[in-house]
Write a protein that holds these residues in place. Structure first.
Motif, PDB file in Angstrom:
ATOM      1  N   ASP A   1      10.359  -8.581   4.799  1.00 27.71           N
ATOM      2  CA  ASP A   1       9.048  -8.202   5.309  1.00 27.71           C
ATOM      3  C   ASP A   1       7.944  -8.974   4.585  1.00 27.71           C
ATOM      4  O   ASP A   1       8.033  -9.225   3.376  1.00 27.71           O
ATOM      5  CB  ASP A   1       8.834  -6.702   5.112  1.00 27.71           C
ATOM      6  CG  ASP A   1       7.652  -6.167   5.896  1.00 27.71           C
ATOM      7  OD1 ASP A   1       6.498  -6.433   5.496  1.00 27.71           O
ATOM      8  OD2 ASP A   1       7.881  -5.471   6.899  1.00 27.71           O
ATOM      9  N   ASP A   2       6.902  -9.347   5.317  1.00 28.06           N
ATOM     10  CA  ASP A   2       5.784 -10.082   4.716  1.00 28.06           C
ATOM     11  C   ASP A   2       5.092  -9.286   3.613  1.00 28.06           C
ATOM     12  O   ASP A   2       4.432  -9.869   2.749  1.00 28.06           O
ATOM     13  CB  ASP A   2       4.753 -10.445   5.785  1.00 28.06           C
ATOM     14  CG  ASP A   2       5.258 -11.490   6.767  1.00 28.06           C
ATOM     15  OD1 ASP A   2       6.254 -12.178   6.435  1.00 28.06           O
ATOM     16  OD2 ASP A   2       4.672 -11.614   7.861  1.00 28.06           O
ATOM     17  N   PHE A   3       5.246  -7.959   3.655  1.00 30.32           N
ATOM     18  CA  PHE A   3       4.586  -7.095   2.681  1.00 30.32           C
ATOM     19  C   PHE A   3       5.444  -6.864   1.437  1.00 30.32           C
ATOM     20  O   PHE A   3       4.992  -6.241   0.480  1.00 30.32           O
ATOM     21  CB  PHE A   3       4.276  -5.755   3.343  1.00 30.32           C
ATOM     22  CG  PHE A   3       3.019  -5.089   2.857  1.00 30.32           C
ATOM     23  CD1 PHE A   3       1.792  -5.753   2.875  1.00 30.32           C
ATOM     24  CD2 PHE A   3       3.045  -3.790   2.382  1.00 30.32           C
ATOM     25  CE1 PHE A   3       0.635  -5.134   2.428  1.00 30.32           C
ATOM     26  CE2 PHE A   3       1.900  -3.155   1.933  1.00 30.32           C
ATOM     27  CZ  PHE A   3       0.687  -3.830   1.962  1.00 30.32           C
ATOM     28  N   ALA A   4       6.665  -7.398   1.442  1.00 29.28           N
ATOM     29  CA  ALA A   4       7.612  -7.106   0.354  1.00 29.28           C
ATOM     30  C   ALA A   4       7.100  -7.606  -0.999  1.00 29.28           C
ATOM     31  O   ALA A   4       7.296  -6.937  -2.024  1.00 29.28           O
ATOM     32  CB  ALA A   4       8.971  -7.713   0.658  1.00 29.28           C
ATOM     33  N   LYS A   5       6.439  -8.741  -1.014  1.00 31.09           N
ATOM     34  CA  LYS A   5       5.949  -9.283  -2.290  1.00 31.09           C
ATOM     35  C   LYS A   5       4.931  -8.335  -2.923  1.00 31.09           C
ATOM     36  O   LYS A   5       4.958  -8.097  -4.139  1.00 31.09           O
ATOM     37  CB  LYS A   5       5.327 -10.663  -2.069  1.00 31.09           C
ATOM     38  CG  LYS A   5       4.868 -11.342  -3.345  1.00 31.09           C
ATOM     39  CD  LYS A   5       4.341 -12.744  -3.059  1.00 31.09           C
ATOM     40  CE  LYS A   5       3.885 -13.430  -4.347  1.00 31.09           C
ATOM     41  NZ  LYS A   5       3.376 -14.804  -4.083  1.00 31.09           N
ATOM     42  N   GLU A   6       4.046  -7.784  -2.107  1.00 28.71           N
ATOM     43  CA  GLU A   6       3.042  -6.857  -2.631  1.00 28.71           C
ATOM     44  C   GLU A   6       3.686  -5.562  -3.123  1.00 28.71           C
ATOM     45  O   GLU A   6       3.314  -5.035  -4.182  1.00 28.71           O
ATOM     46  CB  GLU A   6       1.994  -6.548  -1.558  1.00 28.71           C
ATOM     47  CG  GLU A   6       0.884  -5.647  -2.055  1.00 28.71           C
ATOM     48  CD  GLU A   6      -0.282  -5.551  -1.088  1.00 28.71           C
ATOM     49  OE1 GLU A   6      -1.086  -4.597  -1.233  1.00 28.71           O
ATOM     50  OE2 GLU A   6      -0.404  -6.418  -0.204  1.00 28.71           O
ATOM     51  N   ILE A   7       4.654  -5.052  -2.382  1.00 28.98           N
ATOM     52  CA  ILE A   7       5.339  -3.831  -2.804  1.00 28.98           C
ATOM     53  C   ILE A   7       6.134  -4.069  -4.077  1.00 28.98           C
ATOM     54  O   ILE A   7       6.149  -3.232  -4.991  1.00 28.98           O
ATOM     55  CB  ILE A   7       6.250  -3.303  -1.684  1.00 28.98           C
ATOM     56  CG1 ILE A   7       5.433  -2.911  -0.448  1.00 28.98           C
ATOM     57  CG2 ILE A   7       7.075  -2.106  -2.165  1.00 28.98           C
ATOM     58  CD1 ILE A   7       4.461  -1.780  -0.675  1.00 28.98           C
ATOM     59  N   ARG A   8       6.781  -5.215  -4.191  1.00 25.40           N
ATOM     60  CA  ARG A   8       7.531  -5.550  -5.401  1.00 25.40           C
ATOM     61  C   ARG A   8       6.606  -5.580  -6.612  1.00 25.40           C
ATOM     62  O   ARG A   8       6.914  -5.027  -7.680  1.00 25.40           O
ATOM     63  CB  ARG A   8       8.240  -6.884  -5.199  1.00 25.40           C
ATOM     64  CG  ARG A   8       8.745  -7.601  -6.458  1.00 25.40           C
ATOM     65  CD  ARG A   8       9.431  -6.728  -7.471  1.00 25.40           C
ATOM     66  NE  ARG A   8      10.624  -6.073  -6.954  1.00 25.40           N
ATOM     67  CZ  ARG A   8      11.223  -5.066  -7.584  1.00 25.40           C
ATOM     68  NH1 ARG A   8      10.718  -4.580  -8.713  1.00 25.40           N
ATOM     69  NH2 ARG A   8      12.306  -4.518  -7.083  1.00 25.40           N
TER      70      ARG A   8
ATOM     71  N   ASP B   1      -6.173   3.394  11.514  1.00 26.16           N
ATOM     72  CA  ASP B   1      -5.110   3.790  10.594  1.00 26.16           C
ATOM     73  C   ASP B   1      -5.561   3.509   9.180  1.00 26.16           C
ATOM     74  O   ASP B   1      -6.540   2.773   8.944  1.00 26.16           O
ATOM     75  CB  ASP B   1      -3.815   3.040  10.899  1.00 26.16           C
ATOM     76  CG  ASP B   1      -2.560   3.848  10.547  1.00 26.16           C
ATOM     77  OD1 ASP B   1      -2.669   4.752   9.697  1.00 26.16           O
ATOM     78  OD2 ASP B   1      -1.496   3.573  11.108  1.00 26.16           O
ATOM     79  N   ILE B   2      -4.855   4.078   8.216  1.00 25.98           N
ATOM     80  CA  ILE B   2      -5.119   3.803   6.816  1.00 25.98           C
ATOM     81  C   ILE B   2      -4.376   2.532   6.413  1.00 25.98           C
ATOM     82  O   ILE B   2      -3.487   2.074   7.130  1.00 25.98           O
ATOM     83  CB  ILE B   2      -4.700   4.992   5.926  1.00 25.98           C
ATOM     84  CG1 ILE B   2      -3.194   5.254   6.037  1.00 25.98           C
ATOM     85  CG2 ILE B   2      -5.497   6.233   6.297  1.00 25.98           C
ATOM     86  CD1 ILE B   2      -2.703   6.338   5.086  1.00 25.98           C
ATOM     87  N   PRO B   3      -4.727   1.919   5.271  1.00 18.85           N
ATOM     88  CA  PRO B   3      -4.021   0.706   4.844  1.00 18.85           C
ATOM     89  C   PRO B   3      -2.510   0.925   4.719  1.00 18.85           C
ATOM     90  O   PRO B   3      -2.048   2.001   4.331  1.00 18.85           O
ATOM     91  CB  PRO B   3      -4.654   0.410   3.477  1.00 18.85           C
ATOM     92  CG  PRO B   3      -6.023   0.993   3.573  1.00 18.85           C
ATOM     93  CD  PRO B   3      -5.866   2.238   4.393  1.00 18.85           C
ATOM     94  N   ARG B   4      -1.752  -0.111   5.046  1.00 19.52           N
ATOM     95  CA  ARG B   4      -0.301   0.002   5.101  1.00 19.52           C
ATOM     96  C   ARG B   4       0.309   0.387   3.757  1.00 19.52           C
ATOM     97  O   ARG B   4       1.347   1.062   3.715  1.00 19.52           O
ATOM     98  CB  ARG B   4       0.288  -1.339   5.573  1.00 19.52           C
ATOM     99  CG  ARG B   4       1.776  -1.248   5.904  1.00 19.52           C
ATOM    100  CD  ARG B   4       2.328  -2.593   6.310  1.00 19.52           C
ATOM    101  NE  ARG B   4       3.750  -2.471   6.661  1.00 19.52           N
ATOM    102  CZ  ARG B   4       4.568  -3.501   6.722  1.00 19.52           C
ATOM    103  NH1 ARG B   4       4.125  -4.743   6.496  1.00 19.52           N
ATOM    104  NH2 ARG B   4       5.841  -3.318   7.030  1.00 19.52           N
ATOM    105  N   ILE B   5      -0.320   0.002   2.674  1.00 21.17           N
ATOM    106  CA  ILE B   5       0.237   0.287   1.355  1.00 21.17           C
ATOM    107  C   ILE B   5       0.466   1.790   1.181  1.00 21.17           C
ATOM    108  O   ILE B   5       1.463   2.225   0.602  1.00 21.17           O
ATOM    109  CB  ILE B   5      -0.681  -0.265   0.231  1.00 21.17           C
ATOM    110  CG1 ILE B   5       0.005  -0.139  -1.133  1.00 21.17           C
ATOM    111  CG2 ILE B   5      -2.034   0.406   0.232  1.00 21.17           C
ATOM    112  CD1 ILE B   5       1.197  -1.017  -1.317  1.00 21.17           C
TER     113      ILE B   5
END
Length: 248
Positions: free
Chosen positions: A213-220, A2-6
């Motif tokens: 979500d653990d990814f929320a900080k990066e998305i923010r 898969d591609i990176p989740r971002i």
């Protein structure tokens, strides 16, 4: 695989994963003078908008290969929506090194030349699937104006100024690869704005729906920085186009 989740988050609402608009995509299909029954191979096919629209509008058949599970599923659904599921097929897989069993009329890699190490490698890869007299499509960024510093180039999400060429240099590079440039369709400012700005609402909606979500900080962090980064760097410096080539 898969591609990176971002990317599956920020571009989950995109139908086209580059700065070309639906209108420009239609212009490209018309410019290529596609005939009914023409076979098209699309490496890095994303959500399938190009193949699905050309199947509907020009009667082509085609195969798309993409590493993203999400985008491949979107492509299959789009084919059903447009009534062309019997004309196009989408495969979740690695497009790097993929060669069609049957020669195609158009072999495309629109915005994913990293699959073969850059433009030269991608042209060589696509040529292996192409019939004599067929067309190669390459989608690639170029510098509208050279960044004055490496820092500004990195602000355009390049690793260095050397990552991209100016438009005249890019066109000249195709000649050195033994190809005639026979058409081009360039993204415009509106296309860039639609591609980039659409990510911001998607990110905000995702954050509202996934606060823990653990990814929320990066998305923010990305949502906070992206509008200014894009307006400061990419919008003035980076261009993007699809170039039609015919090997000599």
């Amino acid at each position: 695989m898969d591609i990176p989740r971002i990317f599956t988050i920020t571009e989950s609402a995109h139908r086209i994963h580059n700065p070309i608009t639906p209108e420009k995509l239609a212009t490209l299909g018309a410019a290529l003078r596609l005939e009914s029954g023409a076979r098209v191979l699309d490496l890095g096919s994303g959500s399938g908008e190009m193949l699905c629209n050309w199947a509907r509008d020009h009667g082509i058949t085609g195969t798309g290969i993409d590493m993203s599970r999400l985008f491949t599923e979107h492509a299959k659904l789009r084919a059903v929506e447009l009534g062309v599921a019997d004309q196009v097929a989408f495969i979740h897989g690695d497009a790097a090194g993929y060669v069609s069993d049957e020669k195609v009329d158009v072999a495309a890699c629109v915005g994913a030349t990293w699959i073969a190490g850059g433009v030269a490698g991608t042209v060589e890869l696509l040529a292996r699937s192409l019939r004599t007299g067929g067309i190669i499509l390459i989608g690639e960024p170029y510098w509208r104006q050279l960044p004055p510093t490496e820092e500004i180039a990195k602000g355009c999400l390049a690793t260095a100024i050397a990552d991209f060429l100016t438009l005249p240099e890019l066109l000249a590079s195709f000649d050195r690869l033994g190809c005639d440039v026979v058409e081009m369709v360039l993204a415009d400012q509106d296309g860039w704005d639609r591609y980039e700005a659409a990510k911001w609402l998607t990110m905000r909606r995702w954050l509202d729906a996934n606060p823990g979500d653990d990814f929320a900080k990066e998305i923010r962090a990305k949502l906070t920085s992206e509008p200014v980064r894009y307006a400061t760097h990419t919008r003035d410096h980076l261009g993007w186009g699809v170039f039609a080539l015919m090997p000599r």
